[in-house]
Write a protein that holds these residues in place. Sequence first.
Motif, PDB file in Angstrom:
ATOM      1  N   ASP A   7      13.690 -24.997 -24.000  1.00 26.72           N
ATOM      2  CA  ASP A   7      12.231 -24.933 -23.907  1.00 26.72           C
ATOM      3  C   ASP A   7      11.715 -26.350 -23.709  1.00 26.72           C
ATOM      4  O   ASP A   7      12.159 -27.273 -24.400  1.00 26.72           O
ATOM      5  CB  ASP A   7      11.670 -24.320 -25.193  1.00 26.72           C
ATOM      6  N   ASP A   8      10.780 -26.542 -22.791  1.00 28.40           N
ATOM      7  CA  ASP A   8      10.274 -27.880 -22.502  1.00 28.40           C
ATOM      8  C   ASP A   8       9.210 -28.351 -23.492  1.00 28.40           C
ATOM      9  O   ASP A   8       8.796 -29.493 -23.460  1.00 28.40           O
ATOM     10  CB  ASP A   8       9.703 -27.950 -21.080  1.00 28.40           C
ATOM     11  N   MET A  30      20.933 -26.318 -31.149  1.00 27.43           N
ATOM     12  CA  MET A  30      20.840 -27.397 -30.178  1.00 27.43           C
ATOM     13  C   MET A  30      19.636 -27.064 -29.298  1.00 27.43           C
ATOM     14  O   MET A  30      19.423 -25.896 -28.961  1.00 27.43           O
ATOM     15  CB  MET A  30      22.128 -27.421 -29.352  1.00 27.43           C
ATOM     16  N   ALA A  31      18.852 -28.071 -28.931  1.00 24.89           N
ATOM     17  CA  ALA A  31      17.693 -27.826 -28.066  1.00 24.89           C
ATOM     18  C   ALA A  31      17.813 -28.648 -26.791  1.00 24.89           C
ATOM     19  O   ALA A  31      18.266 -29.795 -26.814  1.00 24.89           O
ATOM     20  CB  ALA A  31      16.409 -28.176 -28.806  1.00 24.89           C
ATOM     21  N   CYS A  32      17.425 -28.044 -25.675  1.00 31.28           N
ATOM     22  CA  CYS A  32      17.370 -28.723 -24.381  1.00 31.28           C
ATOM     23  C   CYS A  32      15.960 -28.542 -23.833  1.00 31.28           C
ATOM     24  O   CYS A  32      15.385 -27.472 -23.968  1.00 31.28           O
ATOM     25  CB  CYS A  32      18.370 -28.115 -23.403  1.00 31.28           C
ATOM     26  N   LEU A  33      15.444 -29.592 -23.201  1.00 31.21           N
ATOM     27  CA  LEU A  33      14.063 -29.553 -22.732  1.00 31.21           C
ATOM     28  C   LEU A  33      13.903 -28.992 -21.322  1.00 31.21           C
ATOM     29  O   LEU A  33      12.782 -28.832 -20.849  1.00 31.21           O
ATOM     30  CB  LEU A  33      13.431 -30.950 -22.818  1.00 31.21           C
ATOM     31  N   ASN A  34      15.009 -28.705 -20.640  1.00 27.73           N
ATOM     32  CA  ASN A  34      14.914 -28.024 -19.343  1.00 27.73           C
ATOM     33  C   ASN A  34      16.243 -27.350 -19.028  1.00 27.73           C
ATOM     34  O   ASN A  34      17.264 -27.642 -19.639  1.00 27.73           O
ATOM     35  CB  ASN A  34      14.472 -28.990 -18.231  1.00 27.73           C
ATOM     36  N   LEU A  59      15.800 -18.750 -24.121  1.00 31.19           N
ATOM     37  CA  LEU A  59      15.426 -19.396 -22.868  1.00 31.19           C
ATOM     38  C   LEU A  59      13.961 -19.176 -22.525  1.00 31.19           C
ATOM     39  O   LEU A  59      13.506 -18.043 -22.396  1.00 31.19           O
ATOM     40  CB  LEU A  59      16.317 -18.808 -21.758  1.00 31.19           C
ATOM     41  N   ASP A  60      13.233 -20.284 -22.351  1.00 28.99           N
ATOM     42  CA  ASP A  60      11.854 -20.219 -21.881  1.00 28.99           C
ATOM     43  C   ASP A  60      11.874 -20.033 -20.366  1.00 28.99           C
ATOM     44  O   ASP A  60      12.853 -20.388 -19.704  1.00 28.99           O
ATOM     45  CB  ASP A  60      11.133 -21.522 -22.261  1.00 28.99           C
ATOM     46  N   ILE A  61      10.809 -19.495 -19.793  1.00 28.44           N
ATOM     47  CA  ILE A  61      10.758 -19.304 -18.344  1.00 28.44           C
ATOM     48  C   ILE A  61      10.157 -20.518 -17.642  1.00 28.44           C
ATOM     49  O   ILE A  61      10.739 -21.062 -16.710  1.00 28.44           O
ATOM     50  CB  ILE A  61       9.921 -18.051 -17.966  1.00 28.44           C
ATOM     51  N   ASN A  62       8.974 -20.923 -18.082  1.00 29.32           N
ATOM     52  CA  ASN A  62       8.232 -21.971 -17.383  1.00 29.32           C
ATOM     53  C   ASN A  62       8.576 -23.355 -17.904  1.00 29.32           C
ATOM     54  O   ASN A  62       8.138 -23.753 -18.976  1.00 29.32           O
ATOM     55  CB  ASN A  62       6.723 -21.717 -17.510  1.00 29.32           C
ATOM     56  N   MET A  63       9.414 -24.068 -17.128  1.00 31.89           N
ATOM     57  CA  MET A  63       9.829 -25.424 -17.489  1.00 31.89           C
ATOM     58  C   MET A  63       9.923 -26.259 -16.215  1.00 31.89           C
ATOM     59  O   MET A  63      10.184 -25.713 -15.146  1.00 31.89           O
ATOM     60  CB  MET A  63      11.216 -25.413 -18.152  1.00 31.89           C
ATOM     61  N   PRO A  64       9.752 -27.575 -16.352  1.00 33.53           N
ATOM     62  CA  PRO A  64       9.942 -28.433 -15.179  1.00 33.53           C
ATOM     63  C   PRO A  64      11.435 -28.617 -14.883  1.00 33.53           C
ATOM     64  O   PRO A  64      12.273 -28.235 -15.685  1.00 33.53           O
ATOM     65  CB  PRO A  64       9.309 -29.755 -15.623  1.00 33.53           C
ATOM     66  N   ILE A  65      11.755 -29.198 -13.763  1.00 31.11           N
ATOM     67  CA  ILE A  65      13.106 -29.539 -13.309  1.00 31.11           C
ATOM     68  C   ILE A  65      13.909 -28.286 -12.958  1.00 31.11           C
ATOM     69  O   ILE A  65      14.311 -28.111 -11.828  1.00 31.11           O
ATOM     70  CB  ILE A  65      13.868 -30.475 -14.277  1.00 31.11           C
ATOM     71  N   MET A  66      14.158 -27.414 -13.938  1.00 29.59           N
ATOM     72  CA  MET A  66      14.832 -26.143 -13.665  1.00 29.59           C
ATOM     73  C   MET A  66      14.251 -25.106 -14.614  1.00 29.59           C
ATOM     74  O   MET A  66      14.396 -25.225 -15.832  1.00 29.59           O
ATOM     75  CB  MET A  66      16.345 -26.273 -13.890  1.00 29.59           C
ATOM     76  N   ASN A  67      13.567 -24.100 -14.051  1.00 25.50           N
ATOM     77  CA  ASN A  67      12.939 -23.101 -14.917  1.00 25.50           C
ATOM     78  C   ASN A  67      13.968 -22.066 -15.405  1.00 25.50           C
ATOM     79  O   ASN A  67      15.144 -22.143 -15.053  1.00 25.50           O
ATOM     80  CB  ASN A  67      11.741 -22.452 -14.211  1.00 25.50           C
ATOM     81  N   LYS A  87      24.717 -14.663 -25.976  1.00 22.94           N
ATOM     82  CA  LYS A  87      23.730 -13.623 -25.710  1.00 22.94           C
ATOM     83  C   LYS A  87      22.433 -14.333 -25.348  1.00 22.94           C
ATOM     84  O   LYS A  87      21.944 -15.157 -26.113  1.00 22.94           O
ATOM     85  CB  LYS A  87      23.556 -12.741 -26.942  1.00 22.94           C
ATOM     86  N   ILE A  88      21.888 -14.020 -24.174  1.00 23.42           N
ATOM     87  CA  ILE A  88      20.703 -14.722 -23.681  1.00 23.42           C
ATOM     88  C   ILE A  88      19.450 -13.869 -23.892  1.00 23.42           C
ATOM     89  O   ILE A  88      19.414 -12.695 -23.529  1.00 23.42           O
ATOM     90  CB  ILE A  88      20.846 -15.062 -22.183  1.00 23.42           C
ATOM     91  N   TYR A  89      18.438 -14.513 -24.482  1.00 20.93           N
ATOM     92  CA  TYR A  89      17.134 -13.890 -24.680  1.00 20.93           C
ATOM     93  C   TYR A  89      16.089 -14.771 -24.023  1.00 20.93           C
ATOM     94  O   TYR A  89      16.106 -15.987 -24.199  1.00 20.93           O
ATOM     95  CB  TYR A  89      16.799 -13.765 -26.175  1.00 20.93           C
ATOM     96  N   ILE A  90      15.178 -14.148 -23.285  1.00 18.45           N
ATOM     97  CA  ILE A  90      14.038 -14.877 -22.728  1.00 18.45           C
ATOM     98  C   ILE A  90      12.988 -14.939 -23.840  1.00 18.45           C
ATOM     99  O   ILE A  90      12.652 -13.918 -24.435  1.00 18.45           O
ATOM    100  CB  ILE A  90      13.434 -14.141 -21.507  1.00 18.45           C
ATOM    101  N   ILE A  91      12.508 -16.143 -24.122  1.00 21.08           N
ATOM    102  CA  ILE A  91      11.378 -16.282 -25.043  1.00 21.08           C
ATOM    103  C   ILE A  91      10.256 -16.910 -24.228  1.00 21.08           C
ATOM    104  O   ILE A  91      10.427 -17.968 -23.640  1.00 21.08           O
ATOM    105  CB  ILE A  91      11.695 -17.131 -26.302  1.00 21.08           C
ATOM    106  N   SER A  92       9.139 -16.229 -24.156  1.00 22.21           N
ATOM    107  CA  SER A  92       8.072 -16.730 -23.294  1.00 22.21           C
ATOM    108  C   SER A  92       6.712 -16.327 -23.811  1.00 22.21           C
ATOM    109  O   SER A  92       6.571 -15.293 -24.473  1.00 22.21           O
ATOM    110  CB  SER A  92       8.259 -16.184 -21.877  1.00 22.21           C
ATOM    111  N   SER A  93       5.721 -17.137 -23.485  1.00 15.12           N
ATOM    112  CA  SER A  93       4.343 -16.777 -23.821  1.00 15.12           C
ATOM    113  C   SER A  93       3.743 -15.947 -22.688  1.00 15.12           C
ATOM    114  O   SER A  93       2.623 -15.488 -22.783  1.00 15.12           O
ATOM    115  CB  SER A  93       3.513 -18.027 -24.090  1.00 15.12           C
ATOM    116  N   SER A  94       4.519 -15.745 -21.633  1.00 10.90           N
ATOM    117  CA  SER A  94       4.051 -14.934 -20.508  1.00 10.90           C
ATOM    118  C   SER A  94       3.879 -13.491 -20.945  1.00 10.90           C
ATOM    119  O   SER A  94       4.727 -12.934 -21.632  1.00 10.90           O
ATOM    120  CB  SER A  94       5.058 -14.986 -19.350  1.00 10.90           C
ATOM    121  N   VAL A  95       2.769 -12.905 -20.554  1.00 11.40           N
ATOM    122  CA  VAL A  95       2.549 -11.487 -20.841  1.00 11.40           C
ATOM    123  C   VAL A  95       2.521 -10.694 -19.533  1.00 11.40           C
ATOM    124  O   VAL A  95       2.164  -9.527 -19.521  1.00 11.40           O
ATOM    125  CB  VAL A  95       1.233 -11.256 -21.629  1.00 11.40           C
ATOM    126  N   PHE A  96       2.909 -11.341 -18.442  1.00 14.02           N
ATOM    127  CA  PHE A  96       2.924 -10.675 -17.139  1.00 14.02           C
ATOM    128  C   PHE A  96       4.061  -9.665 -17.096  1.00 14.02           C
ATOM    129  O   PHE A  96       5.209  -9.996 -17.368  1.00 14.02           O
ATOM    130  CB  PHE A  96       3.078 -11.693 -16.008  1.00 14.02           C
TER     131      PHE A  96
END
Length: 132
Positions: A7-8, A30-34, A59-67, A87-96
Amino acid sequence: MSVLLIDDDEINNFISIKLIKKALLNTEIMACLNGKFAIDQLADIQRKDPNKMPDYILLDINMPIMNGWEFLDEYKRLNIDPLGKSKIYIISSSVFSNDINKAKSYPLVKDFISKPLNVEKIKELFEVQNAS
């Protein structure tokens, strides 16, 4: 148990790490910013010791460099986790709904979780996984 948070938003990461540690004792985080940095880290772990791959990737969706979408495509293309340990989970504030549907179209993605995270969501997420 180990978790990779991608997450960025540094403040979000700080809060998420605190919540995960509160919900789950003895968790290595461990955290990565992109996505690019995360791919590099995961490829390195895969080369050195595939058993050290994280159990969970949030995993966040909206990030710079590599989303998040680009991360998933690259993760699959490079066959980062051939054993399927993470196991991968998308975590996002997107409600689309198109983001939610797109997340569900990726076989690698277990679920879509709306931000903000809280202790209940985290416990639910990991309890569901631990039961399966």
